[in-house]
Write a protein that holds these residues in place. Sequence first.
Motif, PDB file in Angstrom:
ATOM      1  N   SER A  74     -67.004  -0.278  90.146  1.00 24.92           N
ATOM      2  CA  SER A  74     -66.516  -1.240  89.151  1.00 24.92           C
ATOM      3  C   SER A  74     -65.327  -2.023  89.695  1.00 24.92           C
ATOM      4  O   SER A  74     -65.240  -3.248  89.515  1.00 24.92           O
ATOM      5  CB  SER A  74     -66.120  -0.500  87.868  1.00 24.92           C
ATOM      6  OG  SER A  74     -67.196   0.235  87.356  1.00 24.92           O
ATOM      7  N   LEU A  75     -64.419  -1.327  90.370  1.00 25.76           N
ATOM      8  CA  LEU A  75     -63.286  -2.013  90.985  1.00 25.76           C
ATOM      9  C   LEU A  75     -63.749  -2.965  92.084  1.00 25.76           C
ATOM     10  O   LEU A  75     -63.196  -4.064  92.243  1.00 25.76           O
ATOM     11  CB  LEU A  75     -62.303  -0.991  91.559  1.00 25.76           C
ATOM     12  CG  LEU A  75     -61.575  -0.114  90.535  1.00 25.76           C
ATOM     13  CD1 LEU A  75     -60.737   0.946  91.247  1.00 25.76           C
ATOM     14  CD2 LEU A  75     -60.702  -0.949  89.607  1.00 25.76           C
ATOM     15  N   ARG A 109     -72.016  -0.350  84.121  1.00 20.63           N
ATOM     16  CA  ARG A 109     -71.889  -1.779  83.822  1.00 20.63           C
ATOM     17  C   ARG A 109     -70.411  -2.139  83.783  1.00 20.63           C
ATOM     18  O   ARG A 109     -69.571  -1.327  83.395  1.00 20.63           O
ATOM     19  CB  ARG A 109     -72.550  -2.114  82.485  1.00 20.63           C
ATOM     20  CG  ARG A 109     -74.059  -1.886  82.459  1.00 20.63           C
ATOM     21  CD  ARG A 109     -74.631  -2.318  81.121  1.00 20.63           C
ATOM     22  NE  ARG A 109     -76.074  -2.138  81.077  1.00 20.63           N
ATOM     23  CZ  ARG A 109     -76.696  -1.092  80.546  1.00 20.63           C
ATOM     24  NH1 ARG A 109     -75.972  -0.107  80.023  1.00 20.63           N
ATOM     25  NH2 ARG A 109     -78.008  -1.014  80.539  1.00 20.63           N
ATOM     26  N   VAL A 110     -70.092  -3.374  84.152  1.00 24.89           N
ATOM     27  CA  VAL A 110     -68.688  -3.792  84.266  1.00 24.89           C
ATOM     28  C   VAL A 110     -68.319  -4.849  83.236  1.00 24.89           C
ATOM     29  O   VAL A 110     -67.211  -4.834  82.705  1.00 24.89           O
ATOM     30  CB  VAL A 110     -68.400  -4.335  85.684  1.00 24.89           C
ATOM     31  CG1 VAL A 110     -66.976  -4.860  85.794  1.00 24.89           C
ATOM     32  CG2 VAL A 110     -68.651  -3.257  86.722  1.00 24.89           C
ATOM     33  N   GLY A 111     -69.223  -5.780  82.944  1.00 23.85           N
ATOM     34  CA  GLY A 111     -68.878  -6.874  82.048  1.00 23.85           C
ATOM     35  C   GLY A 111     -70.061  -7.341  81.221  1.00 23.85           C
ATOM     36  O   GLY A 111     -71.121  -6.712  81.193  1.00 23.85           O
ATOM     37  N   ASN A 112     -69.861  -8.500  80.557  1.00 25.44           N
ATOM     38  CA  ASN A 112     -70.909  -9.031  79.691  1.00 25.44           C
ATOM     39  C   ASN A 112     -71.806 -10.011  80.438  1.00 25.44           C
ATOM     40  O   ASN A 112     -71.671 -10.207  81.657  1.00 25.44           O
ATOM     41  CB  ASN A 112     -70.291  -9.683  78.447  1.00 25.44           C
ATOM     42  CG  ASN A 112     -69.439 -10.909  78.782  1.00 25.44           C
ATOM     43  OD1 ASN A 112     -69.235 -11.251  79.952  1.00 25.44           O
ATOM     44  ND2 ASN A 112     -68.944 -11.586  77.757  1.00 25.44           N
ATOM     45  N   ILE A 152     -75.020   7.635  84.272  1.00 28.36           N
ATOM     46  CA  ILE A 152     -73.811   6.817  84.370  1.00 28.36           C
ATOM     47  C   ILE A 152     -74.167   5.371  84.704  1.00 28.36           C
ATOM     48  O   ILE A 152     -73.502   4.439  84.260  1.00 28.36           O
ATOM     49  CB  ILE A 152     -72.853   7.390  85.436  1.00 28.36           C
ATOM     50  CG1 ILE A 152     -72.460   8.830  85.092  1.00 28.36           C
ATOM     51  CG2 ILE A 152     -71.604   6.524  85.571  1.00 28.36           C
ATOM     52  CD1 ILE A 152     -71.763   8.985  83.769  1.00 28.36           C
ATOM     53  N   THR A 153     -75.231   5.169  85.467  1.00 29.89           N
ATOM     54  CA  THR A 153     -75.618   3.814  85.866  1.00 29.89           C
ATOM     55  C   THR A 153     -76.195   3.020  84.708  1.00 29.89           C
ATOM     56  O   THR A 153     -76.425   1.812  84.851  1.00 29.89           O
ATOM     57  CB  THR A 153     -76.653   3.870  87.006  1.00 29.89           C
ATOM     58  OG1 THR A 153     -77.841   4.517  86.530  1.00 29.89           O
ATOM     59  CG2 THR A 153     -76.110   4.642  88.193  1.00 29.89           C
ATOM     60  N   TYR A 170     -73.005  -5.403  77.283  1.00 27.35           N
ATOM     61  CA  TYR A 170     -72.778  -5.097  78.691  1.00 27.35           C
ATOM     62  C   TYR A 170     -74.024  -5.442  79.498  1.00 27.35           C
ATOM     63  O   TYR A 170     -75.151  -5.181  79.068  1.00 27.35           O
ATOM     64  CB  TYR A 170     -72.451  -3.619  78.880  1.00 27.35           C
ATOM     65  CG  TYR A 170     -71.057  -3.234  78.460  1.00 27.35           C
ATOM     66  CD1 TYR A 170     -69.990  -3.338  79.344  1.00 27.35           C
ATOM     67  CD2 TYR A 170     -70.802  -2.760  77.170  1.00 27.35           C
ATOM     68  CE1 TYR A 170     -68.712  -2.981  78.963  1.00 27.35           C
ATOM     69  CE2 TYR A 170     -69.517  -2.393  76.779  1.00 27.35           C
ATOM     70  CZ  TYR A 170     -68.475  -2.505  77.689  1.00 27.35           C
ATOM     71  OH  TYR A 170     -67.206  -2.146  77.305  1.00 27.35           O
ATOM     72  N   THR A 171     -73.799  -6.017  80.679  1.00 33.56           N
ATOM     73  CA  THR A 171     -74.909  -6.448  81.528  1.00 33.56           C
ATOM     74  C   THR A 171     -74.622  -6.084  82.979  1.00 33.56           C
ATOM     75  O   THR A 171     -73.520  -6.305  83.472  1.00 33.56           O
ATOM     76  CB  THR A 171     -75.114  -7.978  81.423  1.00 33.56           C
ATOM     77  OG1 THR A 171     -75.273  -8.336  80.054  1.00 33.56           O
ATOM     78  CG2 THR A 171     -76.334  -8.414  82.205  1.00 33.56           C
TER      79      THR A 171
END
Length: 397
Positions: free
Chosen positions: A225-226, A259-262, A286-287, A314-315
Amino acid sequence: MVPSTRSTLRRNIASLASMWREIQGSNDWYGLVEPLNPLLREEIIRYVELVDACYKAFDLDSSSKRFLNCKHGKASMFREVGMASSGYEITKYIYAAPGISMPAQQDDAGQSRWIGYVAVSADDETKRIGRRDILVSFRGTVTSTEWLANLMSSLTPARFDPTNQQPEVKVESGFLSLYTSNDSTCRFGQGSCREQLLKEVTRLINQYKGEELSVTLAGHSMGSSLAILFGYDLTELGLNRVHPSCEIPVTVYSFGGPRVGNSRFKQRCDDLGLKVLRVVNTCDFITKLPGMIMNDGMRVIGGRYELPWSDSCYTHVGVELSLDFFKLENPRCVHNLETYLGLLKCCSMAESVKKNEEPGFIQKAKEMVARNYEAVHVMPWQDAARQVGDLVQSLGF
């Protein structure tokens, strides 16, 4: 442990220099993922091992003077973790602060901690891989405050570019907190994770200006994610465009990443040319999270009509490489980075089976991954913190 693949890499990827752009995703890995191209597989394994070095070097002994830091100095770290022939030289260690308060009895409350490193390929490796590679490697969730930060499962605007803040582009607030928070008391690294990364990678881009360059960001779990956040940040600010006619490719290798964002974040990453290869074990829940309900499948109806709440969904970003060669009997293993490494190394065995119908392959593969997992040598509480943290984060509380 599965034996090192370094000698195999040197034999098998002699042609990497001639097609490194395709391997880094210039064509979105078209024709390389299914079936998995052997050259791409070996590159992925190489980056998995470079991420795994973070876990091996992280000091979780609260009595140590290097607690929450790397156990080794930059010049010796690869050698100390058994990767002396990695081909990279570490230029900077990176630290991140959770940006939340914790009860005082927590050993890691409020402290910055070592999250990974920046490295650059040495001359011989640069010649072998066809370009000077600037690498940023991130470990995943280990400490209690890290997984508590990940509980902040809500979407918030990223707003990285001060001249074009794009409030519709949203990312998960816990990951954003780790990326942007600053611990002024940290004695090892100054500034937020974001500030450290932007400064060092920009410095290296300028130092090697005029050479063929790539920027590769690799991470596991929280670290992936980072990696995606930094890849977006770097390209949004245009720091990889050193000249109008010379854009440095930026590639993320994500291992077991949530997922990190929309959807707007995904679209913006695509527009900026950020390449993300998501390597996922299909057994790894988790994925599939955060966003158990509000996810990609809730954005549109019939593939055409975007719903009004799509900005809250989330996408995933990028191209998925799915690993599912057998069902693991030990559920603890499904998210472990060593399991990913074992599954990837099984790919070549699987190809052999298809051609030769070698008996007992499944059992051999299971045994190999089981040995791989048992060789991690993490303390039970450390393993539990990592697994429980990821679980709670993923449930979106």
